[in-house]
Design a protein around this motif. Structure first.
Motif, mmCIF file in Angstrom:
data_model
loop_
_atom_site.group_PDB
_atom_site.id
_atom_site.type_symbol
_atom_site.label_atom_id
_atom_site.label_comp_id
_atom_site.label_asym_id
_atom_site.label_seq_id
_atom_site.Cartn_x
_atom_site.Cartn_y
_atom_site.Cartn_z
ATOM 1 N N ALA A 259 -22.897 -25.745 28.087
ATOM 2 C CA ALA A 259 -21.561 -26.341 28.180
ATOM 3 C C ALA A 259 -20.991 -26.174 29.583
ATOM 4 C CB ALA A 259 -20.628 -25.715 27.148
ATOM 5 N N ALA B 299 -22.876 -37.295 26.501
ATOM 6 C CA ALA B 299 -22.788 -37.681 25.092
ATOM 7 C C ALA B 299 -23.896 -37.039 24.264
ATOM 8 C CB ALA B 299 -22.846 -39.200 24.964
ATOM 9 N N TYR C 188 -25.584 -34.139 24.828
ATOM 10 C CA TYR C 188 -25.395 -32.707 24.625
ATOM 11 C C TYR C 188 -24.221 -32.416 23.702
ATOM 12 C CZ TYR C 188 -29.030 -31.028 27.729
ATOM 13 O OH TYR C 188 -30.253 -30.723 28.276
ATOM 14 N N ARG C 189 -23.239 -33.292 23.687
ATOM 15 C CA ARG C 189 -22.084 -33.065 22.827
ATOM 16 C C ARG C 189 -22.396 -33.312 21.352
ATOM 17 N NH1 ARG C 189 -16.549 -35.500 24.805
ATOM 18 N NH2 ARG C 189 -15.907 -34.172 23.064
ATOM 19 N N ARG C 190 -23.570 -33.799 21.047
ATOM 20 C CA ARG C 190 -23.964 -33.936 19.639
ATOM 21 C C ARG C 190 -24.195 -32.579 18.992
ATOM 22 N NH1 ARG C 190 -27.826 -38.135 21.577
ATOM 23 N NH2 ARG C 190 -26.701 -40.108 21.562
ATOM 24 N N ASP C 191 -24.432 -31.559 19.809
ATOM 25 C CA ASP C 191 -24.552 -30.194 19.303
ATOM 26 C C ASP C 191 -23.137 -29.666 19.071
ATOM 27 O OD1 ASP C 191 -24.676 -27.367 19.078
ATOM 28 O OD2 ASP C 191 -26.491 -27.276 20.302
ATOM 29 N N PRO C 192 -22.768 -29.335 17.820
ATOM 30 C CA PRO C 192 -21.385 -28.921 17.537
ATOM 31 C C PRO C 192 -20.937 -27.714 18.345
ATOM 32 C CG PRO C 192 -22.585 -29.347 15.501
ATOM 33 C CD PRO C 192 -23.590 -29.384 16.602
ATOM 34 N N ILE D 111 -21.909 -26.863 21.437
ATOM 35 C CA ILE D 111 -21.641 -27.311 22.805
ATOM 36 C C ILE D 111 -20.371 -28.152 22.837
ATOM 37 C CG2 ILE D 111 -22.548 -28.580 24.774
ATOM 38 C CD1 ILE D 111 -24.067 -26.000 24.048
ATOM 39 N N ASP D 112 -20.220 -29.017 21.845
ATOM 40 C CA ASP D 112 -19.042 -29.885 21.817
ATOM 41 C C ASP D 112 -17.757 -29.065 21.697
ATOM 42 O OD1 ASP D 112 -17.912 -32.580 21.742
ATOM 43 O OD2 ASP D 112 -17.327 -32.065 19.701
ATOM 44 N N TYR E 8 -17.108 -27.483 25.049
ATOM 45 C CA TYR E 8 -16.728 -28.524 26.003
ATOM 46 C C TYR E 8 -15.261 -28.944 25.782
ATOM 47 C CZ TYR E 8 -16.640 -32.970 28.518
ATOM 48 O OH TYR E 8 -16.300 -34.003 29.367
ATOM 49 N N ALA E 9 -14.881 -29.071 24.513
ATOM 50 C CA ALA E 9 -13.502 -29.438 24.208
ATOM 51 C C ALA E 9 -12.518 -28.385 24.725
ATOM 52 C CB ALA E 9 -13.315 -29.636 22.706
ATOM 53 N N ARG F 258 -12.257 -28.741 28.529
ATOM 54 C CA ARG F 258 -11.418 -29.872 28.917
ATOM 55 C C ARG F 258 -9.936 -29.561 28.636
ATOM 56 N NH1 ARG F 258 -12.771 -31.996 32.731
ATOM 57 N NH2 ARG F 258 -11.256 -33.640 32.284
#
Length: 299
Positions: A77, A280, A282-286, A288-289, A292-293, A296
């Motif tokens: 991330a 997009a 890598y963000r499919r991994d919950p 990592i997402d 990342y959120a 941000r």
């Protein structure tokens, strides 16, 4: 006697911070805990440092987060393209729950996460031409860390991504094995890469930080009071590193400009668009997402 390793030179901010840790531990324990610091890659590359720390051959290892991506997924991330907007943004995220989550993620594989250090804005430099848009990288052989994220990101930008250790970059450019690399301006200066690569392009495609790790074997062998002292001293060293980083980064920029390096801004939106498919994916991994959120949200 505790041992520590870093691939950077003696006056690099991360080296200075770890040296400060050693001095503090020695003072606070009356010399009972002392630290021997091996800088400038004396003990090998970062991948080797990670393994040595995991198996107890060394105690402290300062490594770049990109080198940790494969073994420690949460660090991915931190390396995603354009995750951070600035140094201030990265520091806010690392001082909060994102940093704590990443450090806690080292516990299961022989390491203890102690602190997260700066690694600056990573940008492109090369010996051939200015880079304004991703298409300008077409056909160029660009060194990247040994990290799947960086290899795939550079391919999306159109470059021929070439994973090498930091110590191989200068000779790689001299022999034309590679055309350039990407890194922060502090490393561009301290490694003397500006002597071989005369074009610096301010892409700021990553602010992925460094991590200070301790061998789990060392941690387990410490008395409880010493563990707390080591942890608190490592946390305090972050401010030592940041002060050194801010001063030395500014000095490095002045010196490479004085050396006649050609610098330019880039089309950030074009680079963000080119990197979007990787982000997009890598963000499919919950896990990592979620990180990342939070990153941000700290912007």
């Amino acid at each position: 006697m505790l041992t520590a390793t870093d691939v950077h030179v003696s006056d690099y901010p991360t080296v200075e911070a770890v040296r400060w840790i050693g001095e503090t531990l020695e003072r606070e324990t009356g010399g009972r805990l002392r630290l021997r610091l091996y800088h400038s890659g004396q003990l090998g590359r970062e991948a080797e440092a990670i393994d040595m720390a995991r198996f107890g051959a060394i105690d402290f290892a300062r490594v770049y987060s990109g080198a940790l991506n494969n073994a420690f997924p949460l660090t991915r991330a931190l390396c995603l393209p354009y995750a951070f907007e600035s140094v201030a943004h990265m520091r806010r995220a690392m001082d909060g729950e994102v940093g704590r989550a990443v450090l806690d993620g080292f516990g299961g594989r022989g390491l203890v996460g102690l602190a997260i250090y700066d690694s600056g804005a990573r940008c492109f430099y090369n010996a051939r031409r200015p880079i304004h848009v991703p298409a300008d990288l077409a056909g160029m052989k660009i060194r990247v860390p040994v990290s799947d994220i960086f290899i795939r990101m550079l391919r999306l930008f159109g470059a021929n991504a070439t994973p090498l250790s930091l110590g191989e970059v200068y000779s790689g450019m001299e022999t034309h094995m590679i055309d350039g690399a990407e890194n922060n301006i502090r490393s561009f200066h301290s490694s003397r890469h500006f002597e071989a690569a005369r074009y610096w392009s301010q892409s700021e495609h990553s602010y992925a930080p460094d991590v200070l790790l301790l061998s789990r074997r060392t941690w387990d062998a410490l008395a409880p009071g010493d563990r707390e002292l080591v942890r608190e001293t490592a946390r305090a060293s972050v401010q030592v590193m940041r002060q050194a980083w801010d001063a030395s980064e500014a000095a490095a920029r002045e010196q490479v400009l004085a050396a006649g390096i050609d610098t330019n801004d880039v089309d950030m939106d074009a680079f963000r668009r080119a990197a979007a498919p990787l982000l997009a994916e890598y963000r499919r991994d919950p896990r990592i997402d979620a990180l990342y959120a939070r990153i941000r949200a700290a912007a």
